[in-house]
Design a protein around this motif. Structure first.
Motif, PDB file in Angstrom:
ATOM      1  N   ASP A 144      23.147 -19.967  14.179  1.00 18.66           N
ATOM      2  CA  ASP A 144      24.504 -20.184  14.060  1.00 18.66           C
ATOM      3  C   ASP A 144      25.224 -20.338  15.208  1.00 18.66           C
ATOM      4  O   ASP A 144      26.030 -21.209  15.334  1.00 18.66           O
ATOM      5  CB  ASP A 144      25.209 -19.124  13.180  1.00 18.66           C
ATOM      6  N   PRO A 145      24.948 -19.518  16.200  1.00 21.09           N
ATOM      7  CA  PRO A 145      25.592 -19.716  17.841  1.00 21.09           C
ATOM      8  C   PRO A 145      25.155 -21.001  18.340  1.00 21.09           C
ATOM      9  O   PRO A 145      25.787 -21.220  19.428  1.00 21.09           O
ATOM     10  CB  PRO A 145      25.274 -18.488  18.322  1.00 21.09           C
ATOM     11  N   VAL A 146      24.050 -21.567  18.223  1.00 24.40           N
ATOM     12  CA  VAL A 146      23.329 -22.536  18.735  1.00 24.40           C
ATOM     13  C   VAL A 146      24.290 -23.736  18.395  1.00 24.40           C
ATOM     14  O   VAL A 146      24.564 -24.173  17.160  1.00 24.40           O
ATOM     15  CB  VAL A 146      21.832 -22.782  18.552  1.00 24.40           C
ATOM     16  N   PRO A 147      25.065 -24.558  19.618  1.00 24.85           N
ATOM     17  CA  PRO A 147      25.658 -25.777  19.091  1.00 24.85           C
ATOM     18  C   PRO A 147      24.745 -26.746  18.210  1.00 24.85           C
ATOM     19  O   PRO A 147      23.516 -26.903  18.588  1.00 24.85           O
ATOM     20  CB  PRO A 147      26.010 -26.243  20.520  1.00 24.85           C
ATOM     21  N   GLU A 179      15.978 -16.661  24.043  1.00 23.17           N
ATOM     22  CA  GLU A 179      17.299 -16.380  23.662  1.00 23.17           C
ATOM     23  C   GLU A 179      18.152 -17.295  23.832  1.00 23.17           C
ATOM     24  O   GLU A 179      19.371 -17.291  24.397  1.00 23.17           O
ATOM     25  CB  GLU A 179      17.701 -15.092  24.417  1.00 23.17           C
ATOM     26  N   VAL A 180      18.116 -18.742  23.271  1.00 24.84           N
ATOM     27  CA  VAL A 180      18.801 -19.732  23.508  1.00 24.84           C
ATOM     28  C   VAL A 180      20.264 -19.460  22.476  1.00 24.84           C
ATOM     29  O   VAL A 180      21.150 -20.226  22.912  1.00 24.84           O
ATOM     30  CB  VAL A 180      18.107 -20.918  22.981  1.00 24.84           C
ATOM     31  N   ASP A 181      20.040 -18.628  21.733  1.00 25.72           N
ATOM     32  CA  ASP A 181      21.225 -18.097  20.878  1.00 25.72           C
ATOM     33  C   ASP A 181      22.199 -17.313  21.652  1.00 25.72           C
ATOM     34  O   ASP A 181      23.424 -17.109  21.013  1.00 25.72           O
ATOM     35  CB  ASP A 181      21.022 -17.929  19.473  1.00 25.72           C
ATOM     36  N   LYS A 182      21.813 -16.792  22.603  1.00 26.76           N
ATOM     37  CA  LYS A 182      22.985 -16.033  23.447  1.00 26.76           C
ATOM     38  C   LYS A 182      23.342 -16.667  24.761  1.00 26.76           C
ATOM     39  O   LYS A 182      23.760 -15.995  25.727  1.00 26.76           O
ATOM     40  CB  LYS A 182      22.233 -14.708  23.831  1.00 26.76           C
ATOM     41  N   GLY A 194      31.057 -23.768  33.495  1.00 26.92           N
ATOM     42  CA  GLY A 194      30.344 -24.957  32.753  1.00 26.92           C
ATOM     43  C   GLY A 194      29.882 -24.272  31.371  1.00 26.92           C
ATOM     44  O   GLY A 194      29.834 -23.281  31.082  1.00 26.92           O
ATOM     45  N   ASP A 195      29.180 -25.321  30.882  1.00 28.64           N
ATOM     46  CA  ASP A 195      28.307 -25.138  29.673  1.00 28.64           C
ATOM     47  C   ASP A 195      26.729 -25.203  29.792  1.00 28.64           C
ATOM     48  O   ASP A 195      26.622 -26.295  29.785  1.00 28.64           O
ATOM     49  CB  ASP A 195      29.093 -25.800  28.292  1.00 28.64           C
ATOM     50  N   PRO A 196      26.247 -24.009  29.934  1.00 26.27           N
ATOM     51  CA  PRO A 196      24.690 -24.284  30.179  1.00 26.27           C
ATOM     52  C   PRO A 196      23.983 -25.006  28.966  1.00 26.27           C
ATOM     53  O   PRO A 196      23.230 -25.876  29.001  1.00 26.27           O
ATOM     54  CB  PRO A 196      24.134 -22.943  30.296  1.00 26.27           C
ATOM     55  N   SER A 197      24.489 -24.641  27.765  1.00 21.92           N
ATOM     56  CA  SER A 197      23.976 -25.480  26.569  1.00 21.92           C
ATOM     57  C   SER A 197      24.263 -26.844  26.441  1.00 21.92           C
ATOM     58  O   SER A 197      23.196 -27.590  26.056  1.00 21.92           O
ATOM     59  CB  SER A 197      24.685 -24.803  25.256  1.00 21.92           C
ATOM     60  N   SER A 198      25.189 -27.347  26.902  1.00 25.75           N
ATOM     61  CA  SER A 198      25.328 -28.751  27.188  1.00 25.75           C
ATOM     62  C   SER A 198      24.354 -29.253  28.118  1.00 25.75           C
ATOM     63  O   SER A 198      23.883 -30.463  28.017  1.00 25.75           O
ATOM     64  CB  SER A 198      26.602 -29.155  27.618  1.00 25.75           C
TER      65      SER A 198
END
Length: 794
Positions: free
Chosen positions: A475-478, A423-426, A433-437
């Motif tokens: 789409d939500p994934v940076p 679920e990387v898009d969620k 902080g920003d876990p995706s970064s």
């Protein structure tokens, strides 16, 4: 002691005091400079009597109004003159005076005064206060309050409340304001009450200080005692030959670090921390923090991993046994193993499996790990908002620990597992902080060979890890994170694929989970198709599995009640077991209608069909759009209307159809947001059907972006949309001609059941979608009576 019979002259020289109060019965030295000796010399000429009156620090003594009105008459007992000028004057306080008026202001103040003798203050209250003050003095002395012995003896002999109050005030550490207030208090009883309150506060403060000092001394004594006992225990153990537990633990930790085969830069850090640990007292909190850190370093698989299964045929067989179809994913895994067999030092790929729920993304990760002979790790990123979940906490925080990446690798005991980030898009983000970064470094093969967790603070090699991420939509994934991953799309399953999945995987699994492994139960093909088509509507197989599990549970219940076990589930058995059908083929069950076109849409859960409805009413040239449409879809509707208005003659539509009318376009399921340009063709078809009164074929679904010139542009999600059309009973699908290359993604059995038509322009769409083609009618009219202009579409 002041002799009350002593006569005080009515006029006295006045000496100003700054930040100092003189009480009666007080003996003290006064240092006087040369310029201040004038009132002293005058007092020596006047029976050695001098008035000392406090003034504020910011005031001067040039006028009487700067003086406090209450002061003290003092007797000069001794004068020690300095060779350089000035003197040390010894004074004895006698009695309070009040300043009345000044007869002289220079070179010193000479003022008339009034003596303020204390009235008699004997009585029960005075005696009680006197005894209480004396008792408090003894308590203060017991707590270490410095007080000369002769003073305490003198205080015990005093019974006058005013005199006792003045004497105690001299030896209390009071600020200037409190001293000034006591000097100005003329009632002896009130003055003694004030002293009692101040002395009580002083004793309380001394008690607290004493308790703190006692506790500190006790702790210091306890630590010293423990140290001595520990040293004695060490000596006894050495004499007896027993091992020190602390030393044994450190030796065990040192051996674990040596066996871990740490990299050079990590060895330096570990040795430094181990030397520091040896110097720390085991009872100290820092000891457990340092020991936990070293244990974490020793438990990590720095150079140990599993051996990959490089037999391509065996890996292919494992993947086929676990999952049906999914050719692209399996092909990519086999390619990786093939290259790995040729090049041993190969970095792990970063795969991203994108598809609707229930198509097997997560279970595919386990299958890949089995095929490669690797450990499998899975963590869910859904709802994760704290960057420390990825990178860990720094050791300065209480309860710090490594991030989930390092924790899971440590548990797996292998540095090359298959690591699934679900679920990387969620992923979320907030003030933490920003876990995706934080994932950018983890999922970059060029950087993750030196991934630094905040807790470890040393680099760890993640390049051998095979990371697999999953998402429903990208789409939500940076964008930077998308760029680091190789995307593989899983569009969903056709009915035939679901049939095979039920037979090969889901049915055996549910028979085992519901205790029917000893009762062979089979499902007819028609029964499975009935479940798929009438009880589920999805791209994946989760709902199908739930329905199969429901039937298995009901069969298990029948067996436990003594009924004859079923051996076969036919299509006629499905309704009694699962109840009435829940879904109908939307397109096949409806009739052809004017102004209603069948469109195709792509959603997070796969493809779906939508119906575009158009209606005309008397109005003022207004286009009404409803159905929770997004901005892009609204623009597509406006484009479709503009195209129809510009080409009305070609379709046999009146030129002023919009002048006195309103057009309303609605997409049902109004609570569900809809957007995208691919509905432009369906909207234009619904408008043309409405305005020409030609019904649109309900079993013909279409998708494509429409331009103002009537061209049909390509769209995405071709396979998902075709599968949705097939599930809904659509027999013909109109696709943009530019998407011809995507037809090979569609299974052959679907192409055999659904007619796929490629269209270039709106003319082609109308010819296929409407029952009576208005273009043919218009062309026949043109051949008989060439009144209309030529068709701009050609």
């Amino acid at each position: 002691m002041f002799n009350k019979t002593l006569s005080i002259p009515p006029e006295l020289p006045i000496y100003p005091l700054r930040n100092q109060i003189v009480f009666p019965h007080m003996t003290f030295p006064l240092l006087v400079q040369s310029q201040g000796m004038v009132p002293i010399e005058e007092a020596l000429r006047r029976d050695h009597l001098l008035g000392l009156v406090p003034i504020r620090p910011e005031d001067t003594a040039e006028g009487l109004h700067e003086f406090n009105r209450i002061g003290t008459v003092c007797r000069i007992t001794q004068v020690f003159r300095f060779p350089e000028g000035g003197a040390k004057v010894m004074l004895e306080g006698l009695v309070r005076i009040r300043l009345l008026s000044a007869s002289q202001r220079t070179p010193f103040v000479l003022a008339s005064v009034k003596v303020l003798n204390d009235p008699e203050g004997r009585g029960p209250i005075a005696e009680a206060l006197t005894q209480s003050v004396k008792a408090l003095l003894k308590v203060a002395l017991a707590y270490g309050r410095p007080l000369p012995g002769e003073v305490l003896k003198m205080m015990n002999q005093i019974n006058e409340p005013g005199e006792l109050a003045d004497l105690v005030a001299v030896y209390l550490t009071l600020d200037f304001a409190d001293q000034q207030r006591l000097l100005d208090t003329l009632d002896p009883l009130e003055r003694l009450k004030g002293i009692y309150l101040l002395l009580t506060a002083e004793v309380q403060k001394l008690q607290v200080q004493g308790e703190v000092q006692s506790e500190v001394a006790k702790r210091i004594g306890k630590n010293q005692k423990e140290y001595l006992l520990r040293e004695q225990l060490k000596q006894i153990q050495n004499e007896l030959g027993d091992d020190d537990p602390h030393r044994a633990e450190l030796s065990k930790l040192r051996r674990a670090l040596e066996d871990a085969e740490l990299p050079e830069e990590v060895v330096e850090v570990a040795d430094r921390e181990l030397e520091r640990l040896e110097r720390i007292n085991p009872s100290s909190p820092e000891y457990s923090v340092a020991r936990t850190y070293l244990e974490c370093l020793s438990n990590l698989p720095w150079n140990s991993g599993t051996d990959d299964v490089l037999d391509i045929a065996a890996a292919q067989k494992t993947l086929d046994n676990d999952h049906y179809n999914l050719k692209e994913v399996k092909e990519r895994i086999l390619e990786f193993l093939a290259v790995h067999s040729l090049k041993k030092t190969l970095k792990g790929p970063i795969l991203c499996l994108v598809g609707p729920p229930g198509v097997g993304k997560t279970s595919l990760g386990r299958s890949i790990a089995r095929a490669m002979g690797r450990k499998f790790i899975r963590i869910s990123l859904g709802g994760m908002k704290d960057e420390a979940e990825i990178r860990g906490h720094r050791r300065t925080y209480i309860g710090a620990m490594p991030g989930r990446i390092i924790q899971e690798i440590s548990r797996a005991k292998a540095n090359n597992p298959v690591f699934m980030l679900d679920e990387v898009d969620k992923i979320g983000q907030d003030f933490r902080g920003d876990p995706s970064s934080a994932l950018l470094e983890v999922l970059d093969p060029e950087q993750n060979d030196s991934f630094t967790d905040h807790y470890l603070d040393v680099p760890f090699d993640l390049s051998q890890v095979m990371f697999i991420t999953t998402a429903n939509v990208m789409d939500p994934v940076p964008a930077p994170l998308r760029d680091r991953m190789e995307t593989i799309r899983l569009p969903g399953y056709s009915d035939e694929e679901k049939l095979q999945i039920v037979r090969k995987y889901l049915l055996p699994k549910q028979l085992n989970e519901n205790g029917l492994q000893d009762y062979p139960l089979e499902f007819e093909q028609d029964a499975i198709f009935k479940i798929i088509r009438e009880y589920t509507r999805e791209a994946g197989v989760r709902a199908v599995e739930r329905q199969v599990a429901s039937i298995c549970r009901k069969v298990a219940k029948e067996i436990t009640q003594g009924d004859v076990p079923r051996t076969l589930i036919s299509a006629t058995d499905v309704d009694p077991l699962l109840g009435p059908r829940r879904f109908y083929a939307d397109a096949a069950s409806e009739e052809d209608r004017v102004g209603v076109a069948t469109g195709l849409a792509w959603t997070e859960t796969g493809g779906d069909i939508i119906f575009i409805e158009a209606s005309r009413m008397v109005g003022k040239k207004e286009l009404i759009l409803t159905g929770s449409l997004g901005d892009v879809m609204r623009e597509s509707a406006k484009t479709a209307l503009s195209f129809v208005r510009a080409n009305h003659a070609e379709f046999g539509i009146e030129g002023d159809f919009f002048e006195q009318s309103d057009l309303h376009i609605h997409v049902p399921a109004g609570a569900i947001p809809k957007d995208g340009p691919s509905a432009g063709v369906a909207i234009a078809t619904a408008l043309i059907s409405l305005l020409t009164n030609c019904p649109a074929r309900r079993n013909v679904a279409m998708t494509g972006e429409l331009t103002l010139t009537g061209r049909v542009l390509p769209i995405g999600g071709v396979k998902e949309k075709v599968l949705a059309a097939h599930r809904a009973g659509v027999t013909t699908v109109l696709l943009p001609a530019s998407n011809s290359d995507h037809l090979q993604e569609i299974d052959e059995n679907i192409r055999n059941e659904v007619r796929l038509v490629l269209v270039d322009s709106m003319e082609d769409v109308v010819a296929e979608a409407l029952i009576a083609n208005p273009l043919v009618k218009v062309q026949s009219l043109l051949s008989d009576s060439p009144v209309f202009p030529p068709n701009p579409l050609h």
